[in-house]
Scaffold this motif. Sequence first.
Motif, short mmCIF file in Angstrom:
data_model
loop_
_atom_site.label_atom_id
_atom_site.label_comp_id
_atom_site.label_asym_id
_atom_site.label_seq_id
_atom_site.Cartn_x
_atom_site.Cartn_y
_atom_site.Cartn_z
N LEU A 154 -6.80 25.77 67.80
CA LEU A 154 -7.48 26.60 66.86
C LEU A 154 -7.97 27.38 66.85
CD1 LEU A 154 -7.21 24.20 63.44
CD2 LEU A 154 -6.56 25.94 63.93
N ILE A 155 -9.48 27.18 68.11
CA ILE A 155 -10.18 27.79 68.25
C ILE A 155 -10.73 29.00 68.42
CG2 ILE A 155 -12.13 27.92 70.34
CD1 ILE A 155 -12.36 24.44 69.57
N GLY A 156 -8.97 28.94 69.68
CA GLY A 156 -8.58 30.16 70.31
C GLY A 156 -8.06 31.62 69.11
N VAL A 157 -6.82 30.56 68.35
CA VAL A 157 -6.70 32.10 67.45
C VAL A 157 -7.77 32.40 66.83
CG1 VAL A 157 -5.10 32.17 65.44
CG2 VAL A 157 -4.62 30.90 67.42
N SER A 158 -8.63 31.65 66.60
CA SER A 158 -9.74 31.69 65.82
C SER A 158 -10.66 33.20 66.26
CB SER A 158 -10.48 30.64 65.13
OG SER A 158 -12.09 31.12 64.61
N ALA A 159 -11.34 32.56 67.20
CA ALA A 159 -11.44 33.86 68.69
C ALA A 159 -10.99 35.09 68.69
CB ALA A 159 -12.48 32.55 70.10
N SER A 160 -10.03 34.59 68.87
CA SER A 160 -9.21 35.48 68.83
C SER A 160 -8.65 36.49 67.85
CB SER A 160 -7.42 35.36 69.75
OG SER A 160 -6.98 34.71 70.36
N PHE A 161 -8.65 36.11 66.75
CA PHE A 161 -8.76 37.20 65.39
C PHE A 161 -10.53 37.88 65.67
CE2 PHE A 161 -8.89 38.34 61.32
CZ PHE A 161 -7.66 38.75 61.28
N GLY A 162 -11.68 36.74 66.12
CA GLY A 162 -12.78 37.46 65.73
C GLY A 162 -12.25 38.43 66.51
N VAL A 163 -12.42 38.55 68.00
CA VAL A 163 -12.52 39.35 69.00
C VAL A 163 -12.06 40.54 68.44
CG1 VAL A 163 -11.95 39.76 71.32
CG2 VAL A 163 -13.04 38.26 71.03
N PHE A 164 -10.52 40.72 68.11
CA PHE A 164 -9.70 41.75 67.61
C PHE A 164 -10.15 42.39 66.78
CE2 PHE A 164 -6.62 42.94 64.30
CZ PHE A 164 -5.83 43.24 65.11
#
Lengths: 300, 251, 319
Positions: A154-164
């Motif tokens: 979850l944290i990974g997906v969330s952070a990736s989306f934010g960075v994206f």
Amino acid sequence: MDIGLLTIIIFDGLNYAAVLFLIAVGLTFVYGVLRILNISHGAIYGLGAYMATWLTILLLNKGLPPYLSYFVLLTGAIIIGLITGPSIERLCLRRIYGSDIHIQLLLTFSILLILDDAMKLIWGVEPMFMSEPYFLLGQFSVGGIIYPRYTFLLIGVSASFGVFLVWLVRGTRFGKLVVSVIQDREISVAMGINVGLIYTAAFTMGALSAAIGGAFIAPTISVAPGFAAEVVVMSFAVVAIGGLGNLEGAALGSLIVGLARALAIHLVAELELAVIYLIMVLVLAFRPQGLFGAVEERRI
Amino acid sequence: MVETPLILQTVDLTKHFGMIKAAERISVEVNQGELVGIVGANGSGKTTFLNLITGYLKPERGRILLMGRDTTGLPPRTITRLGVARSFQVPQLYRHMRVLESVLLSLAAESGNGGSFWQPLFKESRRAEALETLKRFGLSAYAHRPTSELPEGGRKLLDIALSFALKPKLLLMDEPTSGVSIEDKFEVMDTLVKVLQESNVTTIFVEHDMEVVQRYGWRVLVFDEGQVIADGKPDNVLADPEVRKTVLGRV
Amino acid sequence: MRPNLRVVSIVSALLILVPLAMPSWVVFILTKALFTFIAVLGVALLLRGGQLTFGHALFFATGTYTVGFSVKWFGFRDALLLVPMGALTGLIMAALVGLIMARYRGVFFAMLNLAFSMILYAILLKFYWVTGGTDGISVGTATFLGFPLRAGTYPFYYLTLVIAGLITYVVYRFLASPLGYFLRAIADNEIRIEYSGESVRRVIYLTYILAGGLGGVSGVLAAFTVGHVVPEDAFWFQSGQFVFIALLGGFEGILGSLMGAVAFEFIQTYSSKYFPYAWQLTLGGIMLFIILFRPGGLWAIYESLVSRFSSKAEGSTHG
Ligand SMILES: Nc1ncnc2c1ncn2[C@@H]1O[C@H](COP(=O)(O)OP(=O)(O)OP(=O)(O)O)[C@@H](O)[C@H]1O
Ligand SMILES: [Mg+2]
């Protein structure tokens, strides 16, 4: 407070924060570009959760290897994002740009009501469960505390989306166009930028954020109707704390709300719900523009 | 208390926007009954000066005294209640209201009745006064029309009428004739000056057109980059080629 | 905002006489429409100032739970005292919350109101040893000076009608006053208001308090009509329904809110009969339609009918 409880609170808090950020960042992005608070965001989140769950169950029953289910979750979310985003923006929002704020709010609110019921009509009112992706990753333990690995995903997906999103805005041509539209719509039109297309794209990014949020939280909950409005208030709280339209602000807001909620659940369970709104009220009472927001003065 | 003839006094008034010096150590005194014009190129800080005096902007340095009272830092509402009203470069009207209604609101506010939630806005005496005000500004024909239907010149006049209805001791007008065609400028100014002189209102007006200032101002202040570079009788000041250059140079 | 005496008398006559010829379920629905109308007036007032609230159920629930606690703690259920009590608790709640709310506009006003109402909802739900939790509190039948006052009966209906009438008058006076006009002006130009020496915050604050009081009164009447108070009284969906009605009626004119409330109750009754699972969809669909195609709501439709009718009538007399 013993160290074990503290660790759990921190993990729980990060877990909530990841989910909140994933949803709220889209809300704040759409506001930043379109200057519209999309109340129907919560319903898109719900649709994402339903679609992902339904699709995953369907394919797992057809013999899909379980480790591909993460891919299916994402696909379900993207389908919802790509359907709801452009259609809501093109069919409805487009007609009310420039209207009074209360008209814009009412419009997106009415879409929330419609979609919230549509979910019930499509998928029924019985809760749906689909926890394979959650259990598949198993658990880990630190200092005697057992915690699901799914949290990291979850944290990974969330952070990736934010960075994206940040990359999209600051590092691409699309981002330059978006910024120019935000700064001056009329000049952008005059320069030949297709503002309509930018709006559709931005709104669709927002819809994707909500749908992905719904899809990846789905394996950890029972997917049931009727939470759309709560989700949108919660993410508004997050966004308002950080400053409306501010991406970094959404990250900070999610952390604050996520941790506070985890604290409340473990220490004063009665305040679980109220605490989010209380934080929002407190922040806004002292800093109306949010922590990162700038005050807008009108020139006369 | 001795009635001081000084109605406005600023001391070292300073306001910067980043690198822009919008007001730079402005020290000005205006006496009761004066009719003062302000000229200056675009962006020379004329509007900023009005915004500072009326409390819309807070100065970084310096003080403002209105009728002998230090009003530095007070909000527009409080300053308005002290008897200082202003009109705006872009008229600030009530979009959805009728012309008469908006004047009635100013009159109600002036009489201290603005907060009443029981007495009707349309009191007969107030209505008569509002119609009279509109007549003096030449707006009678529009009394019952929405403000959004006014032509540009009418909007400026109504904007001033709304401030005038507050019965100020000091009235600040920001470019009363902008948006008015060159042929109509003098007519509009004639109307305004007549109304204001009849009511004994000390007036400061911002104006781009030097001819207008020359004709109507008793005194003129010239702004450049936030500073007052000249202050005196229009005939003397505006004859100065340096002044003419700064004012016209960057338009 | 001129009072059209003829319209006022016709509407009053209808509200007084029509129920006499109606079965009791219609009287019941009309009662509901009347107290809903009272709450919606508050929402519509704020909307005149350009401010939308998604949290007006905060005050509605304050009213219902005023009755709830009065019955639970004191066994007291007399409407004569509880209606003013509801107004008072609503006013007090609004006076407190309004201290914060008066600083906000637009999106923040809408959502902060929502947040406050949800705080109350969460409290009503979670502190069940005081509030009865999800079950709420049963309040039974109201009394009036000791006589029972059953929901759906004429006495209850006429009591509600009298209260609604008084409130309509108060709101009418308010809207016709300088403060009422300043309220409308907020949506237009706050700067001009401040430069008239009037305080925008003060105008919003006072309106908010009035709206809160109306919500409280509405809640008291609702509690006695339904006989039961539950946390859902404070839920966002209740607020959303108030907003829906205000929109349906149109924000201009008090009569609009009344038409909206009556229409709403009948829509609800028939919708729950024929589309039991699509209530939100129905509301949302109607709302969407109004916003995109009929922004003035029922009131505008009524006005355009009237003007068309009267121009026809004029045409025939002159012709
Ligand atoms: N709120 C603000 N924020 C940033 N800069 C400002 C602001 N208000 C004014 N300025 C700047 O300060 C300078 C002075 O502006 P001001 O409006 O006072 O000029 P002016 O003399 O009234 O010009 P004009 O004749 O165009 O009305 C200008 O460079 C303007 O861009
Ligand atoms: Mg200017």
